[in-house]
Scaffold this active site. Structure first.
Site, PDB file in Angstrom:
ATOM      1  N   CYS A 139      65.331 -10.977  19.445  1.00 49.06           N
ATOM      2  CA  CYS A 139      65.231 -12.259  18.742  1.00 49.06           C
ATOM      3  C   CYS A 139      64.991 -13.422  19.688  1.00 49.06           C
ATOM      4  O   CYS A 139      64.521 -14.486  19.265  1.00 49.06           O
ATOM      5  CB  CYS A 139      66.498 -12.504  17.917  1.00 49.06           C
ATOM      6  SG  CYS A 139      66.734 -11.294  16.586  1.00 49.06           S
ATOM      7  N   GLY A 140      65.300 -13.250  20.956  1.00 48.49           N
ATOM      8  CA  GLY A 140      65.066 -14.318  21.928  1.00 48.49           C
ATOM      9  C   GLY A 140      63.626 -14.417  22.388  1.00 48.49           C
ATOM     10  O   GLY A 140      63.249 -15.376  23.068  1.00 48.49           O
TER      11      GLY A 140
END
Length: 353
Positions: A139-140
């Protein structure tokens, strides 16, 4: 300062109502997962209304080998990457040969040659494009990828950097995995493809808005490897995420953001636009509580989550696209996402209509 020239996202033809996914999951899990009835509320608790899915629901009822799923990932990633890139090129009013660099971000499929090479070949881009393919940021990855695109453009004022983020999370679904984590994952994760063009200072940016890169920061939290990620099994990617993620965010995000902004003589109150990755309802609540910003400052982030689900790294670029094509306040913008590691990625933007 490097600037955003264009951004595009994909709505898949199989975008599906969350309640339909809920009923479908109930049927899939009921026989072998006794707790299914008690846990169905997880689908409602997400507050997701529709899910962006790259396949029809029928696809997920069958057991697929990792090889089958990965081949489908490569096929669809290439097809929809090209569509998103073509939209970007048209919007930015450039020639495809102008692209100097390509950065490809993903965590949900594998390819060697890497997807950026397949894209260059398929689109007949300049054979001398500088390539960077990054796997595993989860998700980063959207914020990290955007920071890397801007860093490249900052180093080369003539650069036209193409960033592509592809996450086909649904293709990692393990039909015969009846664990709680797989069930929760089936209530939250979706598929997304986003592309954007970042230009160096010497390039003419014809975008109607000016969104310029100021700076970025990454942070890795020590001894937090088990918080989020994949367990790689014989059958494929098995999702791993901890219920403690919101607590980690609540404990750290205020200090992380404040210390980052202080480097630019700014405070949280100076930020007008919050472009955050929506990890889920509880994650958004943790951001809101920790940052203490007045008003519904995560409205756009929440809207993207409600309409698409959690599309891992690509999600924050869907949020950025909403700001870019719709509305924002003149002033500073902050992009932020958390990912495996456990890690935090932040980008500071200057935004002007």
């Amino acid at each position: 300062m490097p600037s955003l020239a264009a951004i595009s996202t994909i709505d898949f033809p199989f975008k599906t109502n969350q309640q339909d996914v809920k009923e479908y999951a109930k049927g899939l899990f009921a026989v072998s997962f006794p707790a299914v009835e008690r846990m169905l509320g997880a689908f409602d608790n997400t507050e997701i209304v529709t899910r962006n899915l790259c396949k029809s629901l029928d696809y997920y009822s069958d057991v697929h080998t990792f090889q089958e799923q990965n081949l489908e990932y490569i096929r669809l990633a290439l097809e929809y990457s090209v569509k998103a890139i073509e939209k970007c090129i048209s919007s930015a009013q450039i020639n495809k040969d102008d692209i100097t660099d390509i950065i490809f971000i993903s965590t949900t499929g594998l390819a060697t040659p890497s997807m950026d090479a397949l894209i260059i070949n398929k689109m007949r881009l300049n054979q001398h494009v500088n390539r960077m393919s990054i796997f595993g940021l989860g998700c980063g990855g959207g914020v990290s990828g955007y920071a890397k695109a801007c860093t490249v453009a900052k180093a080369n004022p003539e650069a036209v950097v193409l960033l592509v983020a592809v996450e086909l999370c649904s293709l990692t679904f393990l039909r015969d995995d009846f664990s709680k984590s797989n069930f929760i994952g089936s209530s939250l994760f979706s598929d997304g493809v986003a592309a954007c063009l970042v230009m160096g200072d010497n390039r003419i940016n014809k975008a109607k808005h000016q969104i310029k890169f100021v700076g970025n920061e990454s942070k890795l939290y020590f001894d937090s490897q088990e918080i989020m990620g994949w367990n790689f099994t014989d059958n494929g990617f098995k999702v791993l995420f901890s219920s403690g993620i919101p607590a980690i965010i609540a404990q750290n995000v205020h200090n992380d953001v404040s210390s980052f902004l202080a480097k630019y003589q700014l405070k949280i109150s100076d930020i007008k636009n919050f472009i955050f990755h929506p990890g889920g309802k509880k994650v958004l609540a943790a951001y809101e509580e920790a940052l203490g910003v007045e008003g519904d400052f995560l409205k756009t982030t929440r809207t993207v989550m409600n309409n698409y689900g959690n599309m891992s790294s690509s999600t924050v670029l869907y949020v950025l696209e909403q700001f870019f094509t719709h509305d924002f306040e003149d002033g500073y913008g902050l992009m932020m996402s958390m990912g495996p590691g456990f890690s935090c990625e932040i980008v500071l933007l200057q935004m002007k209509k």
